[in-house]
Design an enzyme around this catalytic site. Structure first.
Site, PDB file in Angstrom:
ATOM      1  N   GLY A 144       7.671 -22.314 -16.177  1.00 54.75           N
ATOM      2  CA  GLY A 144       8.970 -22.920 -16.387  1.00 54.75           C
ATOM      3  C   GLY A 144      10.141 -22.087 -15.904  1.00 54.75           C
ATOM      4  O   GLY A 144      11.276 -22.551 -15.920  1.00 54.75           O
ATOM      5  N   HIS A 145       9.879 -20.874 -15.477  1.00 55.71           N
ATOM      6  CA  HIS A 145      10.976 -20.000 -15.032  1.00 55.71           C
ATOM      7  C   HIS A 145      11.051 -20.064 -13.514  1.00 55.71           C
ATOM      8  O   HIS A 145      10.515 -19.216 -12.813  1.00 55.71           O
ATOM      9  CB  HIS A 145      10.761 -18.563 -15.526  1.00 55.71           C
ATOM     10  CG  HIS A 145      12.026 -17.761 -15.596  1.00 55.71           C
ATOM     11  ND1 HIS A 145      12.342 -16.808 -14.665  1.00 55.71           N
ATOM     12  CD2 HIS A 145      13.052 -17.789 -16.474  1.00 55.71           C
ATOM     13  CE1 HIS A 145      13.504 -16.261 -14.989  1.00 55.71           C
ATOM     14  NE2 HIS A 145      13.959 -16.841 -16.078  1.00 55.71           N
ATOM     15  N   PHE A 146      11.686 -21.109 -13.063  1.00 50.11           N
ATOM     16  CA  PHE A 146      11.920 -21.396 -11.655  1.00 50.11           C
ATOM     17  C   PHE A 146      10.612 -21.622 -10.892  1.00 50.11           C
ATOM     18  O   PHE A 146      10.234 -20.825 -10.038  1.00 50.11           O
ATOM     19  CB  PHE A 146      12.732 -20.290 -10.989  1.00 50.11           C
ATOM     20  CG  PHE A 146      13.920 -19.836 -11.793  1.00 50.11           C
ATOM     21  CD1 PHE A 146      14.815 -20.751 -12.326  1.00 50.11           C
ATOM     22  CD2 PHE A 146      14.138 -18.499 -12.025  1.00 50.11           C
ATOM     23  CE1 PHE A 146      15.898 -20.340 -13.068  1.00 50.11           C
ATOM     24  CE2 PHE A 146      15.235 -18.079 -12.766  1.00 50.11           C
ATOM     25  CZ  PHE A 146      16.118 -18.993 -13.288  1.00 50.11           C
TER      26      PHE A 146
END
EC number: 4.2.1.59
Length: 178
Positions: free
Chosen positions: A56-58
């Site tokens: 979910g972090h880029f």
């Protein structure tokens, strides 16, 4: 100035699991090397694409979260401190208390190996102060000062500029403002 003698050349993942209470996915160091008698050492993290944070972090351009680098630095300091205690009962837990002057200088990507260079800059009873640098391919990724306490209340303080440092908010272990 000469380097202090090495007390522990390698602390592998099995020894880290015996030292820290952290487990997957929150155990963020793979090994610690060169723990010296001056309470310094280097934590190592091999960042892989299958880290849970990258989902979910880029996802289009995965970047390892800075807050996880800070936690890994605290875990490295915890290993150094716990293994360095002599002549007394080892602490059962250590708590990350505060961080000062942290800066992120370079993104950490999958495939990078991060070295967390930690050194003690002070100690009072069960509280330790460490300075740390996260180094990727010889470049600073993050630097800051952090505390750890062998048996105290967790308190987190964030300092982003002079005004916030003067009027900081402390959180107790339940996340309540004090």
């Amino acid at each position: 100035m000469t380097d202090a003698p090495v007390r522990f050349e390698l602390v592998d993942i099995n020894a880290i699991l015996k030292t820290l209470p952290h487990r997957y996915p929150m155990l963020l160091i793979d090994r610690v090397i060169n723990i010296r008698s001056d309470y310094s050492g280097i934590g190592i993290k091999n960042v892989t694409f299958n880290e849970p944070a990258f989902q979910g972090h880029f996802p289009e351009r995965p970047v390892y979260p800075g807050v996880m680098m800070i936690e890994a630095m605290a875990q490295t300091a915890g290993v150094i401190g716990i293994l360095s205690v002599e002549g007394t009962e080892k602490p059962r837990a250590v708590y990350f208390l505060t961080i000062d002057k942290c800066k992120f200088r370079k993104p950490v990507m999958p495939g990078d190996t991060v070295e967390y260079h930690m050194r003690s800059i002070g100690r009072r009873k069960t509280m330790w102060w460490f300075h740390g640098d996260a180094i990727v391919d010889g470049c600073d990724g993050c630097r800051g000062r952090r505390w750890r306490d062998a048996d105290g209340l967790m308190r987190v303080t964030w300092a982003q500029d002079a005004e916030i440092r003067r009027n900081h908010t402390s959180l107790d272990s339940a996340g309540m403002s004090r």
